[in-house]
Write a protein that holds these residues in place. Structure first.
Motif, PDB file in Angstrom:
ATOM      1  N   LEU A  25     -97.132 -23.919 -46.125  1.00 51.32           N
ATOM      2  CA  LEU A  25     -96.749 -23.431 -44.802  1.00 51.32           C
ATOM      3  C   LEU A  25     -95.315 -23.842 -44.454  1.00 51.32           C
ATOM      4  O   LEU A  25     -94.559 -23.052 -43.888  1.00 51.32           O
ATOM      5  N   VAL A  26     -94.949 -25.076 -44.791  1.00 55.42           N
ATOM      6  CA  VAL A  26     -93.578 -25.525 -44.535  1.00 55.42           C
ATOM      7  C   VAL A  26     -92.582 -24.678 -45.320  1.00 55.42           C
ATOM      8  O   VAL A  26     -91.538 -24.262 -44.810  1.00 55.42           O
ATOM      9  N   GLY A  27     -92.920 -24.407 -46.588  1.00 60.15           N
ATOM     10  CA  GLY A  27     -92.039 -23.580 -47.409  1.00 60.15           C
ATOM     11  C   GLY A  27     -91.914 -22.160 -46.885  1.00 60.15           C
ATOM     12  O   GLY A  27     -90.819 -21.599 -46.850  1.00 60.15           O
ATOM     13  N   LEU A  28     -93.027 -21.581 -46.449  1.00 59.29           N
ATOM     14  CA  LEU A  28     -92.977 -20.219 -45.911  1.00 59.29           C
ATOM     15  C   LEU A  28     -92.162 -20.156 -44.620  1.00 59.29           C
ATOM     16  O   LEU A  28     -91.397 -19.211 -44.405  1.00 59.29           O
ATOM     17  N   GLY A  29     -92.311 -21.170 -43.763  1.00 58.60           N
ATOM     18  CA  GLY A  29     -91.524 -21.197 -42.538  1.00 58.60           C
ATOM     19  C   GLY A  29     -90.036 -21.326 -42.806  1.00 58.60           C
ATOM     20  O   GLY A  29     -89.211 -20.616 -42.207  1.00 58.60           O
ATOM     21  N   GLY A  30     -89.678 -22.243 -43.708  1.00 54.20           N
ATOM     22  CA  GLY A  30     -88.263 -22.401 -44.046  1.00 54.20           C
ATOM     23  C   GLY A  30     -87.683 -21.179 -44.726  1.00 54.20           C
ATOM     24  O   GLY A  30     -86.531 -20.801 -44.468  1.00 54.20           O
ATOM     25  N   LEU A  31     -88.477 -20.549 -45.600  1.00 52.97           N
ATOM     26  CA  LEU A  31     -87.999 -19.346 -46.282  1.00 52.97           C
ATOM     27  C   LEU A  31     -87.762 -18.220 -45.291  1.00 52.97           C
ATOM     28  O   LEU A  31     -86.743 -17.513 -45.365  1.00 52.97           O
ATOM     29  N   THR A  32     -88.683 -18.038 -44.351  1.00 57.27           N
ATOM     30  CA  THR A  32     -88.537 -16.963 -43.361  1.00 57.27           C
ATOM     31  C   THR A  32     -87.290 -17.177 -42.508  1.00 57.27           C
ATOM     32  O   THR A  32     -86.468 -16.264 -42.343  1.00 57.27           O
ATOM     33  N   GLY A  33     -87.142 -18.382 -41.954  1.00 61.20           N
ATOM     34  CA  GLY A  33     -85.978 -18.648 -41.117  1.00 61.20           C
ATOM     35  C   GLY A  33     -84.673 -18.580 -41.883  1.00 61.20           C
ATOM     36  O   GLY A  33     -83.691 -17.981 -41.413  1.00 61.20           O
ATOM     37  N   GLY A  34     -84.649 -19.174 -43.087  1.00 60.06           N
ATOM     38  CA  GLY A  34     -83.415 -19.178 -43.869  1.00 60.06           C
ATOM     39  C   GLY A  34     -82.954 -17.793 -44.273  1.00 60.06           C
ATOM     40  O   GLY A  34     -81.772 -17.456 -44.146  1.00 60.06           O
ATOM     41  N   LEU A  35     -83.891 -16.956 -44.729  1.00 55.94           N
ATOM     42  CA  LEU A  35     -83.494 -15.620 -45.183  1.00 55.94           C
ATOM     43  C   LEU A  35     -83.162 -14.688 -44.020  1.00 55.94           C
ATOM     44  O   LEU A  35     -82.243 -13.864 -44.126  1.00 55.94           O
ATOM     45  N   LEU A  36     -83.896 -14.797 -42.921  1.00 57.49           N
ATOM     46  CA  LEU A  36     -83.581 -13.932 -41.776  1.00 57.49           C
ATOM     47  C   LEU A  36     -82.201 -14.258 -41.205  1.00 57.49           C
ATOM     48  O   LEU A  36     -81.384 -13.365 -40.952  1.00 57.49           O
ATOM     49  N   ILE A  37     -81.936 -15.544 -41.003  1.00 57.27           N
ATOM     50  CA  ILE A  37     -80.618 -15.936 -40.483  1.00 57.27           C
ATOM     51  C   ILE A  37     -79.531 -15.644 -41.504  1.00 57.27           C
ATOM     52  O   ILE A  37     -78.447 -15.159 -41.164  1.00 57.27           O
ATOM     53  N   GLY A  38     -79.836 -15.920 -42.790  1.00 60.74           N
ATOM     54  CA  GLY A  38     -78.846 -15.659 -43.827  1.00 60.74           C
ATOM     55  C   GLY A  38     -78.501 -14.195 -43.969  1.00 60.74           C
ATOM     56  O   GLY A  38     -77.339 -13.832 -44.140  1.00 60.74           O
ATOM     57  N   ALA A  39     -79.511 -13.325 -43.875  1.00 60.41           N
ATOM     58  CA  ALA A  39     -79.254 -11.895 -43.993  1.00 60.41           C
ATOM     59  C   ALA A  39     -78.397 -11.391 -42.832  1.00 60.41           C
ATOM     60  O   ALA A  39     -77.459 -10.600 -43.023  1.00 60.41           O
ATOM     61  N   GLN A  40     -78.705 -11.854 -41.612  1.00 64.60           N
ATOM     62  CA  GLN A  40     -77.939 -11.407 -40.451  1.00 64.60           C
ATOM     63  C   GLN A  40     -76.493 -11.903 -40.505  1.00 64.60           C
ATOM     64  O   GLN A  40     -75.543 -11.154 -40.227  1.00 64.60           O
ATOM     65  N   LYS A  41     -76.300 -13.151 -40.894  1.00 65.16           N
ATOM     66  CA  LYS A  41     -74.932 -13.680 -41.014  1.00 65.16           C
ATOM     67  C   LYS A  41     -74.177 -13.026 -42.162  1.00 65.16           C
ATOM     68  O   LYS A  41     -72.955 -12.849 -42.079  1.00 65.16           O
TER      69      LYS A  41
END
Length: 250
Positions: A36-52
């Protein structure tokens, strides 16, 4: 007298609490929490990374598929992880003692070992390998963005710094950033690398959780096999003892 009753109640509550804790599949639960920790970090990291990344490259279509992919991947991994947690709970001691105790249930346990546990082992192995590959893929943007810290982007025969995205395999409407644009590009890229590092670490955590699930499943499989063999041996010993008694009574 009141003090004795108070201590007795406390001991009863403690025993019940410890009994509840003994029912918890700690190995599977830890792996599920890591997942769950990995899925949360992956979701936040990729969403923010894609937008930036879109803002940095001035391309709104860059990584257009990432949101849809994340929805499918995160929901699927959550369901798979929850099923693995459930199977780990059913096959862990002492729950497995109540689930696979009688002869008929031992037959069910044998079928479960053959058709479920082996399939889950293979499935976890494939998933773990897939997430290792995903970690390698996520390491690529981390490496490319780290060049902003170490590489010299001074253009030949020029005093300004430039970067040409063609040299890095990026098909972007705007291919070159120079001068003040490069400074903005560099500043945004150094902020962007944090998001991709978080996504990379999260993917590694997901792979570790799957390895942890494989360890739990293999240990439970070995335990169920040993308990089934011990049960069958006990039945054979009882049969032999009863036959011996019958022979002596003759």
């Amino acid at each position: 007298m009141k003090n004795r009753l108070w201590y007795a109640r406390n001991e009863s509550c403690s025993e019940r609490f410890l009994h509840c804790l003994s029912q918890v599949p700690c190995g599977s639960l830890i792996a599920w929490i890591i997942l769950l920790v990995g899925l949360g970090g992956l979701t936040g990291g990729l969403l923010i990374g894609a937008q930036k990344s879109r803002d940095m490259l001035e391309n709104t279509e860059f990584l257009w598929f990432i949101e849809y992919t994340l929805i499918g991947v995160v929901v699927s991994m959550f369901v798979i992880g929850t099923l693995l947690l459930l199977v780990g709970h059913m096959s862990s001691e002492p729950t497995s003692r109540h689930v696979f105790q009688t002869t008929n249930k031992n037959m069910c346990a044998q079928g479960l070992n053959i058709f479920v546990y082996r399939q889950l082992m293979a499935f976890c192995y494939i998933l773990g390998f897939s997430w290792i590959v995903a970690s390698v893929v996520l390491a690529v943007p981390v490496y490319l963005l780290s060049l902003l810290y170490f590489a010299d982007f001074t253009a030949a025969n020029k005093t300004t710094k430039c970067v040409n995205l063609v040299h890095y395999g990026l098909d972007n409407p705007r291919q070159e950033f120079c001068g003040a644009d490069f400074q903005n590009f560099e500043r945004e890229g150094k902020q962007l690398i944090i998001s991709y590092i978080a996504a990379l670490i999260s993917a590694i955590l997901i792979a570790i959780s799957l390895v942890h699930f494989m360890i739990v499943i293999s240990a439970n499989l070995a335990y169920l096999r040993n308990s089934r063999i011990a049960t069958l041996n006990a039945y054979d010993d009882d049969g032999a003892n009863s036959k011996l008694v019958a022979d002596t009574t003759m």
